[in-house]
Design an enzyme around this catalytic site. Structure first.
Site, mmCIF file in Angstrom:
data_model
loop_
_atom_site.group_PDB
_atom_site.id
_atom_site.type_symbol
_atom_site.label_atom_id
_atom_site.label_comp_id
_atom_site.label_asym_id
_atom_site.label_seq_id
_atom_site.Cartn_x
_atom_site.Cartn_y
_atom_site.Cartn_z
ATOM 1 N N ASP A 194 7.581 3.109 -2.226
ATOM 2 C CA ASP A 194 7.859 4.222 -1.331
ATOM 3 C C ASP A 194 9.343 4.298 -0.981
ATOM 4 O O ASP A 194 9.939 5.369 -0.952
ATOM 5 C CB ASP A 194 7.002 4.124 -0.050
ATOM 6 C CG ASP A 194 6.974 2.721 0.548
ATOM 7 O OD1 ASP A 194 7.778 1.855 0.127
ATOM 8 O OD2 ASP A 194 6.152 2.480 1.452
ATOM 9 N N ASP A 238 15.023 -0.473 0.852
ATOM 10 C CA ASP A 238 15.784 -0.663 2.081
ATOM 11 C C ASP A 238 16.734 -1.842 1.892
ATOM 12 O O ASP A 238 17.847 -1.668 1.386
ATOM 13 C CB ASP A 238 14.787 -0.865 3.227
ATOM 14 C CG ASP A 238 15.460 -1.066 4.578
ATOM 15 O OD1 ASP A 238 16.636 -0.698 4.722
ATOM 16 O OD2 ASP A 238 14.795 -1.591 5.503
ATOM 17 N N ASP A 276 4.386 3.233 6.684
ATOM 18 C CA ASP A 276 3.639 2.967 7.918
ATOM 19 C C ASP A 276 4.494 2.376 9.022
ATOM 20 O O ASP A 276 5.579 1.837 8.780
ATOM 21 C CB ASP A 276 2.509 1.970 7.633
ATOM 22 C CG ASP A 276 3.056 0.560 7.379
ATOM 23 O OD1 ASP A 276 3.886 0.393 6.462
ATOM 24 O OD2 ASP A 276 2.672 -0.372 8.129
ATOM 25 N N LYS A 287 0.818 -1.185 0.000
ATOM 26 C CA LYS A 287 0.000 0.000 0.000
ATOM 27 C C LYS A 287 0.867 1.256 0.000
ATOM 28 O O LYS A 287 0.395 2.362 -0.230
ATOM 29 C CB LYS A 287 -0.873 0.000 1.258
ATOM 30 C CG LYS A 287 -1.737 -1.248 1.389
ATOM 31 C CD LYS A 287 -2.300 -1.388 2.806
ATOM 32 C CE LYS A 287 -2.978 -2.723 2.940
ATOM 33 N NZ LYS A 287 -3.142 -3.114 4.356
ATOM 34 N N GLY A 288 2.166 1.083 0.259
ATOM 35 C CA GLY A 288 3.051 2.219 0.496
ATOM 36 C C GLY A 288 3.205 3.184 -0.666
ATOM 37 O O GLY A 288 3.500 4.360 -0.475
HETATM 38 P P1 IMP Z 1 12.997 -3.873 1.176
HETATM 39 O O1 IMP Z 1 12.498 -5.116 0.535
HETATM 40 O O2 IMP Z 1 13.725 -4.138 2.460
HETATM 41 O O3 IMP Z 1 13.787 -2.981 0.258
HETATM 42 O O4 IMP Z 1 11.772 -3.124 1.724
HETATM 43 C C1 IMP Z 1 10.943 -2.328 1.072
HETATM 44 C C2 IMP Z 1 9.689 -2.202 1.888
HETATM 45 O O5 IMP Z 1 9.966 -2.199 3.305
HETATM 46 C C3 IMP Z 1 9.039 -0.896 1.614
HETATM 47 O O6 IMP Z 1 8.100 -1.017 0.580
HETATM 48 C C4 IMP Z 1 8.389 -0.551 2.930
HETATM 49 O O7 IMP Z 1 7.090 -1.098 2.963
HETATM 50 C C5 IMP Z 1 9.211 -1.242 3.992
HETATM 51 N N1 IMP Z 1 10.125 -0.300 4.673
HETATM 52 C C6 IMP Z 1 11.471 -0.244 4.598
HETATM 53 N N2 IMP Z 1 11.978 0.736 5.356
HETATM 54 C C7 IMP Z 1 10.926 1.327 5.952
HETATM 55 C C8 IMP Z 1 10.786 2.444 6.862
HETATM 56 O O8 IMP Z 1 11.735 3.114 7.282
HETATM 57 N N3 IMP Z 1 9.505 2.736 7.250
HETATM 58 C C9 IMP Z 1 8.420 2.058 6.811
HETATM 59 N N4 IMP Z 1 8.497 1.028 5.955
HETATM 60 C C10 IMP Z 1 9.738 0.666 5.532
HETATM 61 MG MG MG Z 2 6.004 -1.347 0.976
#
Ligand code: IMP
Ligand code: MG
Length: 178
Positions: free
Chosen positions: A98, A101, A157, A42-43
Site C-alpha cells: 500500500d 514509508d 489502517d 493486509k494493506g
Molecule cells: P515501511 O517499512 O516503514 O516502509 O512501512 C510500510 C508499512 O507501514 C506499510 O505497509 C503500512 O502498513 C505501514 N504504514 C506506513 N505509513 C502508513 C500510514 O500513513 N498509514 C497506515 N499505515 C502506514
Molecule cells: Mg502494510
C-alpha cells in the site's frame, strides 16, 4: 467511520486512474515475462485487487503477511507471519504494498526474494512518503507521492480499522487521543 476523516488525499476516481496507469506500465515492462505479483497483507488487498485487473497479460498471484508497524511509527523489525506458497526460484517478482514509508519492509522483502533465487525483484506501491525514509530504497512503481502524514483507507489502517474506505484520507487528530 467517515466522520473520523479530516481530509481526503486521494479520491476513489483518482485511485482508479492510478491503477490503470501502473497496470499498463507493468504490462509493457513485463511483456515477454510472467511475473509473480506478491501482495503484502493486509494493506495491499484493495490495491492489488484493482491493479492486477489492469494488467492484461500473464501474471501469477501470491501473498505474504509481514508486520513491522505498531500504532503510527515503524519499529524497523520485520516479521514474516505468512510466506508465499509459490516457488520463487528464477521468477520475476513484483512486490505490491500500500505504501512505502521508512523503506524497512520493502528493503527486507526485496533481499528476501533475491536470496531465495528470484531472477528479478521490483516493488510497486500505491503511495510513497519519501520524507519518512530511514533506509535507502525507492519503489520501482509509485502511484502517488504524499507528504509525511499518517493516512488511512483503501487498505491502510489505524490500529486495524479504516481499511475499507474506498479513498485515502487523513484522520482527525482527536481520533488518536481516543
Ligand atoms: P515501511 O517499512 O516503514 O516502509 O512501512 C510500510 C508499512 O507501514 C506499510 O505497509 C503500512 O502498513 C505501514 N504504514 C506506513 N505509513 C502508513 C500510514 O500513513 N498509514 C497506515 N499505515 C502506514
Ligand atoms: Mg502494510
Amino acid at each position: 467511520m467517515k466522520n473520523d476523516i479530516q481530509k481526503i488525499l486521494l479520491s476513489k476516481e483518482e485511485i482508479t486512474s492510478i491503477c490503470q496507469k501502473l497496470g499498463h506500465q507493468i504490462e509493457e515492462d513485463y511483456k515477454d515475462k510472467k511475473p509473480v505479483l506478491v501482495g503484502l497483507l493486509k494493506g495491499c488487498m484493495p490495491f492489488m485487487s484493482d491493479l492486477f485487473k489492469c494488467i492484461n497479460s500473464y501474471v501469477y498471484l501470491d501473498y505474504m503477511s509481514v508486520s513491522s508497524y505498531e500504532g503510527t511509527s515503524s519499529t524497523g523489525v520485520i516479521k514474516i507471519n505468512k510466506d508465499v506458497s509459490t516457488d520463487i526460484t528464477g521468477k520475476d517478482v513484483i512486490v505490491i504494498d500500500d505504501i512505502i514509508d521508512t523503506g524497512h519492509t520493502l528493503k527486507y522483502i526485496t533481499k528476501y526474494f533475491l536470496d531465495k533465487g528470484a531472477r528479478s525483484v521490483k516493488t510497486c506501491c500505491l503511495l510513497d512518503k519519501p520524507e519518512g525514509r530511514k533506509v535507502e530504497i525507492s519503489a520501482d512503481y509509485v502511484g502517488h507521492v504524499i507528504p509525511n502524514e499518517f493516512v488511512v483507507g483503501y487498505g491502510l489502517d489505524y490500529d486495524g480499522l479504516y481499511r475499507n474506505l474506498d479513498f485515502i484520507g487523513v484522520l482527525k487528530p482527536e481520533v488518536y487521543s481516543k
